[in-house]
Write a protein that holds these residues in place. Structure first.
Motif, PDB file in Angstrom:
ATOM      1  N   TYR A   4       0.819  -1.211   0.000  1.00  0.00           N
ATOM      2  CA  TYR A   4       0.000   0.000   0.000  1.00  0.00           C
ATOM      3  C   TYR A   4       0.853   1.262   0.000  1.00  0.00           C
ATOM      4  O   TYR A   4       0.380   2.329  -0.369  1.00  0.00           O
ATOM      5  CB  TYR A   4      -0.927   0.018   1.214  1.00  0.00           C
ATOM      6  N   ILE A   5       2.089   1.165   0.420  1.00  0.00           N
ATOM      7  CA  ILE A   5       2.989   2.314   0.450  1.00  0.00           C
ATOM      8  C   ILE A   5       3.823   2.391  -0.824  1.00  0.00           C
ATOM      9  O   ILE A   5       3.930   3.444  -1.452  1.00  0.00           O
ATOM     10  CB  ILE A   5       3.911   2.236   1.687  1.00  0.00           C
ATOM     11  N   VAL A   7       3.622   0.755  -3.940  1.00  0.00           N
ATOM     12  CA  VAL A   7       3.001   0.806  -5.264  1.00  0.00           C
ATOM     13  C   VAL A   7       2.545   2.224  -5.619  1.00  0.00           C
ATOM     14  O   VAL A   7       2.870   2.707  -6.699  1.00  0.00           O
ATOM     15  CB  VAL A   7       1.852  -0.224  -5.386  1.00  0.00           C
ATOM     16  N   PRO A   8       1.832   2.938  -4.754  1.00  0.00           N
ATOM     17  CA  PRO A   8       1.455   4.302  -5.134  1.00  0.00           C
ATOM     18  C   PRO A   8       2.651   5.248  -5.301  1.00  0.00           C
ATOM     19  O   PRO A   8       2.574   6.216  -6.051  1.00  0.00           O
ATOM     20  CB  PRO A   8       0.578   4.781  -3.973  1.00  0.00           C
ATOM     21  N   LEU A   9       3.753   4.966  -4.629  1.00  0.00           N
ATOM     22  CA  LEU A   9       4.934   5.809  -4.789  1.00  0.00           C
ATOM     23  C   LEU A   9       5.616   5.597  -6.138  1.00  0.00           C
ATOM     24  O   LEU A   9       6.086   6.555  -6.769  1.00  0.00           O
ATOM     25  CB  LEU A   9       5.945   5.537  -3.671  1.00  0.00           C
ATOM     26  N   PHE A  10       5.702   4.368  -6.599  1.00  0.00           N
ATOM     27  CA  PHE A  10       6.446   4.068  -7.817  1.00  0.00           C
ATOM     28  C   PHE A  10       5.599   4.043  -9.087  1.00  0.00           C
ATOM     29  O   PHE A  10       6.136   4.155 -10.184  1.00  0.00           O
ATOM     30  CB  PHE A  10       7.185   2.728  -7.668  1.00  0.00           C
ATOM     31  N   MET A  11       4.292   3.869  -8.966  1.00  0.00           N
ATOM     32  CA  MET A  11       3.448   3.784 -10.158  1.00  0.00           C
ATOM     33  C   MET A  11       3.533   5.025 -11.048  1.00  0.00           C
ATOM     34  O   MET A  11       3.610   4.878 -12.268  1.00  0.00           O
ATOM     35  CB  MET A  11       2.000   3.545  -9.756  1.00  0.00           C
ATOM     36  N   ILE A  29       3.414  -7.483  -9.827  1.00  0.00           N
ATOM     37  CA  ILE A  29       3.132  -7.237  -8.413  1.00  0.00           C
ATOM     38  C   ILE A  29       2.297  -8.378  -7.837  1.00  0.00           C
ATOM     39  O   ILE A  29       2.572  -8.879  -6.741  1.00  0.00           O
ATOM     40  CB  ILE A  29       2.428  -5.881  -8.229  1.00  0.00           C
ATOM     41  N   ALA A  30       1.283  -8.815  -8.577  1.00  0.00           N
ATOM     42  CA  ALA A  30       0.430  -9.903  -8.100  1.00  0.00           C
ATOM     43  C   ALA A  30       1.221 -11.201  -7.940  1.00  0.00           C
ATOM     44  O   ALA A  30       1.053 -11.923  -6.944  1.00  0.00           O
ATOM     45  CB  ALA A  30      -0.735 -10.112  -9.065  1.00  0.00           C
TER      46      ALA A  30
END
Length: 96
Positions: A4-5, A7-11, A29-30
């Motif tokens: 949750y931390i 993925v939104p930072l690197f996407m 990721i999955a």
């Protein structure tokens, strides 16, 4: 969870590169998360397995039994990294 931390930072950075498909990144990721469920110390699948195993089965036996599956999962993850088309052919076939 760390997902949750991170993925939104690197996407946003990954979305800026046209050679990276967001579908491919999501599948990686999955697959990586699926692998994490089989590895100690926080492998949820291993913890659940211990909960339903007969009394004579030790935690180390469950960890040893998971090793072939972790190797298969890492091999599949490596193939997805090396050959992204494995993951992308179906989404492309349906028009994503």
């Amino acid at each position: 969870q760390i997902t949750y931390i991170v993925v939104p930072l690197f996407m946003p950075f990954l979305a800026g590169y046209p050679e990276f498909s967001m579908v491919w990144i999501a599948i990686l990721i999955a697959m990586n998360l699926q692998t994490s469920f089989l590895t100690p110390p926080f492998g949820w699948s291993l913890i659940f397995m211990k909960g339903v195993a007969p009394r004579g089965i030790k935690t180390t036996d469950i960890y040893k039994g998971a090793i072939p599956f972790v190797i298969i999962q890492l091999g599949a993850l490596g193939l997805l990294v090396a050959f992204p088309q494995i993951a992308l052919w179906l989404p492309e076939a349906i028009g994503w």
